[in-house]
Design a protein around this motif. Structure first.
Motif, mmCIF file in Angstrom:
data_model
loop_
_atom_site.group_PDB
_atom_site.id
_atom_site.type_symbol
_atom_site.label_atom_id
_atom_site.label_comp_id
_atom_site.label_asym_id
_atom_site.label_seq_id
_atom_site.Cartn_x
_atom_site.Cartn_y
_atom_site.Cartn_z
ATOM 1 N N SER A 122 1.037 2.280 0.916
ATOM 2 C CA SER A 122 -0.250 1.537 0.101
ATOM 3 C C SER A 122 -0.107 2.102 -1.573
ATOM 4 O O SER A 122 -0.770 1.442 -2.166
ATOM 5 C CB SER A 122 -1.217 3.779 0.288
ATOM 6 N N ASP A 123 1.087 2.743 -1.363
ATOM 7 C CA ASP A 123 1.538 2.826 -3.402
ATOM 8 C C ASP A 123 2.258 1.867 -3.538
ATOM 9 O O ASP A 123 2.967 1.204 -4.495
ATOM 10 C CB ASP A 123 1.825 3.779 -3.605
ATOM 11 N N ASP A 129 3.549 5.065 5.161
ATOM 12 C CA ASP A 129 2.997 5.963 3.922
ATOM 13 C C ASP A 129 3.010 6.809 5.608
ATOM 14 O O ASP A 129 3.163 8.315 4.583
ATOM 15 C CB ASP A 129 1.400 5.680 4.920
ATOM 16 N N GLY A 136 0.320 7.573 -2.270
ATOM 17 C CA GLY A 136 -0.232 7.023 -3.277
ATOM 18 C C GLY A 136 0.862 6.989 -4.731
ATOM 19 O O GLY A 136 -0.811 6.655 -5.488
ATOM 20 N N GLU A 137 1.569 7.325 -4.973
ATOM 21 C CA GLU A 137 2.171 7.580 -6.089
ATOM 22 C C GLU A 137 3.584 6.278 -5.610
ATOM 23 O O GLU A 137 4.847 7.097 -4.877
ATOM 24 C CB GLU A 137 2.771 8.834 -6.996
ATOM 25 N N ILE A 138 4.169 4.954 -6.606
ATOM 26 C CA ILE A 138 5.098 4.392 -6.384
ATOM 27 C C ILE A 138 6.365 5.144 -6.618
ATOM 28 O O ILE A 138 7.193 4.974 -6.126
ATOM 29 C CB ILE A 138 4.343 3.517 -7.183
#
Length: 216
Positions: A122-123, A129, A136-138
């Motif tokens: 996702s990131d 994931d 959610g944090e790259i």
């Protein structure tokens, strides 16, 4: 006689698969493109590409197979990689998990490239994931000591002590903070007194002179 007709055999491209075909449904297409073959009942080792040398045998017999994996180039999504031939979810990672860049999530489109290939990321940090502590944090993906601060010191809320669980956040994040004042024990002149953390003149008394502050 009839017996001779079934034995009549040609292999125009020399690949070991014959020009004759046994499926009458092929008559229309083969008669125009296969000048040396004809329909013969129960014909064996039929060449799907009678004029093109080929070694494919899984999907179609006798067609070009550049990487030699047995799948014809036409049906091989990875025609130059002998370890892969299919990509069900069209994410660029082959279904064969033991092959090159094998897709760990073959039925779900995914872009992950670290830890697992081809799973949802996702990131966009490369980590799937399901392996990413911060999906959610790259800038973060792992939290070895489980204190809520990510292992990457340069990432968001990076952990200065990634292998030791800690709650400090004032001077350094994620390090031991025995008195829970936010200052790490290493950066706290009074690690066991929560109302004091600095002693600039090094006289043994804390700089915090406000009412209610304790002196060690």
């Amino acid at each position: 006689g009839a017996m001779d007709a079934t034995l009549w055999y040609a292999d125009s491209d020399g690949d070991g698969y014959g020009d004759n075909w046994g499926d009458p449904e092929w008559n229309d297409t083969m008669e125009g493109t296969n000048p040396n073959g004809r329909w013969v009942e129960n014909a064996q080792l039929v060449d799907w590409c009678p004029l093109d040398y080929g070694t494919s045998h899984y999907d179609r017999q006798g067609c070009p197979d550049l990487d030699g994996d047995g799948w014809s180039d036409v049906n091989d999504v990875f025609s130059r990689d002998s370890t892969q031939w299919n990509d069900t979810d069209n994410d660029g990672f082959g279904d064969n998990i033991s092959g090159l860049r094998g897709d760990a999530c073959p039925y779900n489109y995914g872009t992950s490239t670290r830890g697992l290939w081809g799973c949802q990321d996702s990131d966009g940090d490369g980590w799937a994931d399901e392996m990413d502590a911060y999906p959610g944090e790259i800038s973060q993906w792992n939290d070895t000591d489980g204190d809520g601060y990510g292992d990457s010191i340069v990432g968001l809320n990076g952990d200065a002590c990634p292998f030791v669980a800690g709650t400090s956040y004032e001077d350094r994040r994620g390090c031991l903070d025995s008195d829970n004042d936010g200052w790490s024990d290493e950066g706290d002149a009074f690690p066991n007194e929560s109302s004091q953390h600095s002693d600039r003149d090094e006289d043994g008394y804390g700089d915090n002179q406000s009412e209610g502050a304790n002196q060690p």
